[in-house]
Design a protein around this motif. Sequence first.
Motif, PDB file in Angstrom:
ATOM      1  N   ARG A  22       8.829  -3.105 -50.583  1.00 25.69           N
ATOM      2  CA  ARG A  22      10.165  -2.516 -50.748  1.00 25.69           C
ATOM      3  C   ARG A  22      11.073  -3.329 -51.665  1.00 25.69           C
ATOM      4  N   GLY A  23      10.533  -3.799 -52.765  1.00 29.16           N
ATOM      5  CA  GLY A  23      11.347  -4.448 -53.780  1.00 29.16           C
ATOM      6  C   GLY A  23      11.714  -5.886 -53.473  1.00 29.16           C
ATOM      7  N   MET A  24      11.405  -6.356 -52.263  1.00 31.39           N
ATOM      8  CA  MET A  24      11.746  -7.725 -51.911  1.00 31.39           C
ATOM      9  C   MET A  24      10.690  -8.666 -52.501  1.00 31.39           C
ATOM     10  N   ALA A  25      11.039  -9.947 -52.642  1.00 32.67           N
ATOM     11  CA  ALA A  25      10.070 -10.916 -53.147  1.00 32.67           C
ATOM     12  C   ALA A  25       8.953 -11.090 -52.120  1.00 32.67           C
ATOM     13  N   SER A  26       7.850 -11.714 -52.544  1.00 29.12           N
ATOM     14  CA  SER A  26       6.674 -11.763 -51.673  1.00 29.12           C
ATOM     15  C   SER A  26       6.909 -12.600 -50.421  1.00 29.12           C
ATOM     16  N   ASP A  27       7.914 -13.480 -50.432  1.00 27.90           N
ATOM     17  CA  ASP A  27       8.151 -14.257 -49.216  1.00 27.90           C
ATOM     18  C   ASP A  27       9.052 -13.520 -48.223  1.00 27.90           C
ATOM     19  N   TYR A  28       9.242 -12.238 -48.453  1.00 33.11           N
ATOM     20  CA  TYR A  28       9.926 -11.394 -47.470  1.00 33.11           C
ATOM     21  C   TYR A  28       8.927 -10.448 -46.803  1.00 33.11           C
ATOM     22  N   THR A  29       7.642 -10.754 -46.974  1.00 34.69           N
ATOM     23  CA  THR A  29       6.585  -9.984 -46.323  1.00 34.69           C
ATOM     24  C   THR A  29       5.968 -10.881 -45.256  1.00 34.69           C
ATOM     25  N   LEU A  30       5.923 -10.411 -44.035  1.00 37.57           N
ATOM     26  CA  LEU A  30       5.273 -11.189 -42.981  1.00 37.57           C
ATOM     27  C   LEU A  30       3.823 -10.732 -42.883  1.00 37.57           C
ATOM     28  N   VAL A  31       2.900 -11.673 -42.996  1.00 40.43           N
ATOM     29  CA  VAL A  31       1.483 -11.335 -42.873  1.00 40.43           C
ATOM     30  C   VAL A  31       0.989 -11.820 -41.511  1.00 40.43           C
ATOM     31  N   LEU A  32       0.359 -10.898 -40.784  1.00 45.45           N
ATOM     32  CA  LEU A  32      -0.210 -11.221 -39.480  1.00 45.45           C
ATOM     33  C   LEU A  32      -1.721 -11.047 -39.564  1.00 45.45           C
ATOM     34  N   VAL A  33      -2.451 -11.819 -38.801  1.00 41.98           N
ATOM     35  CA  VAL A  33      -3.868 -11.548 -38.593  1.00 41.98           C
ATOM     36  C   VAL A  33      -4.030 -11.267 -37.107  1.00 41.98           C
ATOM     37  N   ASP A  34      -4.506 -10.091 -36.801  1.00 44.41           N
ATOM     38  CA  ASP A  34      -4.623  -9.632 -35.411  1.00 44.41           C
ATOM     39  C   ASP A  34      -3.313  -9.821 -34.642  1.00 44.41           C
ATOM     40  N   GLY A  35      -2.232  -9.515 -35.313  1.00 46.47           N
ATOM     41  CA  GLY A  35      -0.931  -9.536 -34.654  1.00 46.47           C
ATOM     42  C   GLY A  35      -0.276 -10.899 -34.559  1.00 46.47           C
ATOM     43  N   LYS A  36      -0.955 -11.960 -35.055  1.00 46.37           N
ATOM     44  CA  LYS A  36      -0.395 -13.304 -34.952  1.00 46.37           C
ATOM     45  C   LYS A  36       0.018 -13.783 -36.346  1.00 46.37           C
ATOM     46  N   ARG A  37       1.122 -14.530 -36.382  1.00 45.08           N
ATOM     47  CA  ARG A  37       1.666 -14.971 -37.664  1.00 45.08           C
ATOM     48  C   ARG A  37       0.627 -15.747 -38.473  1.00 45.08           C
ATOM     49  N   PHE A  38       0.444 -15.337 -39.735  1.00 38.60           N
ATOM     50  CA  PHE A  38      -0.476 -15.999 -40.650  1.00 38.60           C
ATOM     51  C   PHE A  38       0.314 -16.709 -41.753  1.00 38.60           C
ATOM     52  N   THR A  39       1.458 -16.149 -42.123  1.00 41.23           N
ATOM     53  CA  THR A  39       2.342 -16.763 -43.120  1.00 41.23           C
ATOM     54  C   THR A  39       2.732 -18.163 -42.639  1.00 41.23           C
ATOM     55  N   THR A  40       2.548 -19.172 -43.511  1.00 41.45           N
ATOM     56  CA  THR A  40       2.911 -20.521 -43.078  1.00 41.45           C
ATOM     57  C   THR A  40       4.424 -20.705 -43.171  1.00 41.45           C
ATOM     58  N   TYR A  41       4.900 -21.777 -42.565  1.00 39.13           N
ATOM     59  CA  TYR A  41       6.325 -22.091 -42.677  1.00 39.13           C
ATOM     60  C   TYR A  41       6.630 -22.840 -43.973  1.00 39.13           C
TER      61      TYR A  41
END
Lengths: 627, 348
Positions: free
Chosen positions: A77-96
């Motif tokens: 939705r036009g936001m930069a890529s760090d505004y997308t949360l990626v989950l693997v099997d429902g758990k946070r995959f995006t690092t801090y």
Amino acid sequence: MHPTDDSSRIFPLNDVVVTGSRFQTELQKMPISILLIDSAALRSSNGNSVAAVIKQEAGVFVRSYGGHGALHSVSLRGMASDYTLVLVDGKRFTTYQIGTVDLGIFSLTDVERIELIRGSNSALFGADAVGGVINIVTKKGTKRPSLDLSHTFGSFGQQSIGVTAGGEAFGIMLHVGGNVESGKNNFPFRYSDGLIDTILNRTGSDYSLTSFSFSATDIEGDKSSTFSFRLSNAERGQPNPVTNQYQDNLARMRDNDIIGQWNVDWKQSEQLLVNTAASVRYNHEHYTDPNIIMEGKPLSSYYLNRMAHLSANMRYASSEMHQWFIGNEMGYGNIQSNEVKSAVRNQFSVFFSSQHQISAPIEFLFFPSVRYDSYNDVGEALCPQLGMNFGLKSLPEIRLRASYGKSYRVPTFNDLYWNVGGNGNIRPERLLSADAGIIVSTDITGKIELEANYFSIITKDKIIWTPGQSNIWTPHNVSAVSSNGFEMRGDAYLFDEILHIRYNHTIVDVIKTSADIANEYSQGKRLRYTPRETASFLLGTAFSGVSVNSIYSFTGFRYLQSDNNPRFILPSFETVDINLSYSLVTGIGVISFKGEINNLMNEEYAFISGYPMPQRNFSFSTQLHIQ
Amino acid sequence: MTKLFYVLFAAAVLIGCKSDDPTPVAADPTPVALKGVFIVNEGNLNSSNSTLSFYSFDSSKPYADVFSSANSRALGDNANDLANDNGKTYIVVNNSHKIEVISSETYKSLGTIFLPSKSPYKIAIYNDSKAFVTNFKQRSVSVINPTTFAVVKDSIPVGNDPTGILLTNNKIYVCNSGGLTPDSTVSVIDPVTNTVVTTIVVGLGPNEIALDSEGDILVLCTGSYNKVPSSVYSIRTDRDSVTNIMTIPMNTYGNIYKFAVSTKGYGLLPSYATIAKFDTKTNTITASAFINKSAYGIAIDNITENIYLGVPASDYVSNGNLFVYDKNAVKKDSVAVGINPGTIVFKR
């Protein structure tokens, strides 16, 4: 791409449960746009990474830095890529540490399906669920024994071998999978600077990816426990942008990644489901560039991220009309690096949401939810959201929906603790978002689904890095950006599913609305590298084991400069990808052949200036499925 | 069947309403044979968006992008320096590994000198057959023929990360900036034999070099960010020895990366917030905030004593401005130029 309709039963444990929705409700009746990219949809696409199969979807923009194995970042939705949360099997995959996940190296070998949740949803998922959420659901153990072997070879030295096996042993359903892929990737591209017009070869972009996954599921009565882990390794060249005819690409990057998860779903009664989960992620990244000398030594940077999450939640259906969802989550993150100061993040969250249905002539559902997150390093965030969905009982094909709420992006470790310039005083970015849409689904003349959404995401305290004293860049919460857009999606399987038509179309205006200083050139202008318009169209046919898909994609021009100087743009481009597959049922199993042609029309294009994309290229794969 | 129609209709809409790329606005007609200043806009590294602007003295008019207007192609990536000689203008384009040669009057390309494995940074023209170019990453100086555009000598080894270069007293002085690996020397090259004849030890990080009104060489040494203050070293050209050191207090000015020296006995130092003025006879700072502005490019007109400042946009990725001040620091003009205007050179 039709979500399995399992809404008639509450809490099915083994059927498709949309992890992303948190509720067990038909997707059409959700307040937000959720798309399931199931195994059939994965097969109809070209490419073998998560990034490759989601790039055509509405609202999605994947920036690719080259062919296979190159960095692919995903924007929603036009936001930069760090505004997308990626989950693997429902758990946070995006690092801090960085908010961006490279989905170009996430192999599809052990992916069961992908859930694409468009739009802001911090009220359910917490930090960074702003443009949307991508939930990668991995393959799990099965009762029936099965074995899949696949081999792929393609242009520019691409080779890959994948194995997955499933079956039951000692009453436990098991899955193992492994994938090895590599490529030289010296692809040719046309280079021209007005003086020279020549074909050059991309160098230094070879890659080697390996992954291994294991999952064990034990179902005892009403209790289902799953343990899984996934190891992956990527070793690849990181070529510089092409700015002249000479290339000297020696930079390399190595990623070692381990995720482990333990998940328990416990059905206490027909009304109550309790879930507890633990997940860990270890990610070690090492970047070297002999061409960059820092203080007399070649650049060598490493980043070690460790992350752990514990969560417990329960879903309670007090009646057919009301569901309640309540839970908490504890998170831990840690970074060690020679570029970033060592830091620890502790996070605690509680969330509550519910679903209420009013059934009159108008079937009306509303979804109030709220989530509170507290961090040891950046303070707190409270995100309320209200969603609704309604339709006429007499016309179940058409549903309208809307949601409005707050979301946030948490400052990354890079923002806070980068050795030179990191600013420990920045706060989470608060965003306000609204969306509304219509979804029409029918199977009167074949399965048809049409969807249109309008969305608006506004931030007034966006973190940007600006030069301060002595030209040291530091981040501050000073910028304002608005993203307003419209996405449309259509999917039709006609004539007994012989014909498949799919189209996606997105128009989004991402505008910098603040004047950060006097004489501001970029206020009111579009953000760089973000197209206003993207579209794709798939035409497919499947008939007695043969299927052919052709996918047309359009990406609009992008400005290279923040003052939107029309002289400096990346031009729009159109690509056509084709795949043809044939499946043969034999005595030992099903043998499938698939041929792919990427960039059939030899379009010269790039997502980022200086990073040419490959011209026409091919791949062929053979798969054996034994069950 | 109606529903199928809608799908096909939607596909038609999709293909029909595709937006077109913007048409670039027509460039200004190329100014021919005007006097003024060239502004070399660095652009952003790895973005190939360097441009050459020209500001005319006669009309006070800016011409944003004279190289592309005259030659219908981009200048390249990270243009760093410019020199005029004998009707020709040489533009050093660092990350495109080349030197573009254009007519100083028409701006039409006369040729391109490629230095494939080099990162050319700054240029000094010795005569019709020799020009010296510092190669930042290669710790060397290349010799080119400015008439035939041939490479005369591939590499004269110097110190670490050479930047500033000056021809005076029949010698070539090269600042070994130590931008990547610390250094604090100036190499002196004999332009006839193409060899280093002596090395002068100065302060840490010598980056820019100029001749003052007394005939001394001034070397701006940047120091080390927040550790070692910047300084200006004076060198006597006959003896190649340091005669004075002016230290620039770090707590007031931070570290200084560029300077400009006039033939009227003073120079200017752009700090992060102000332009300081210093006296080249007494080697003292005479005004800490002569102009309340920071600058990335700076030049002093020795005839009018006007001061030209190249000021980048706040985000460093939009077009910057050229500011013109008179000798009393009164603002006379400001015009838009390209991205990150870093080098300003007079054309008369």
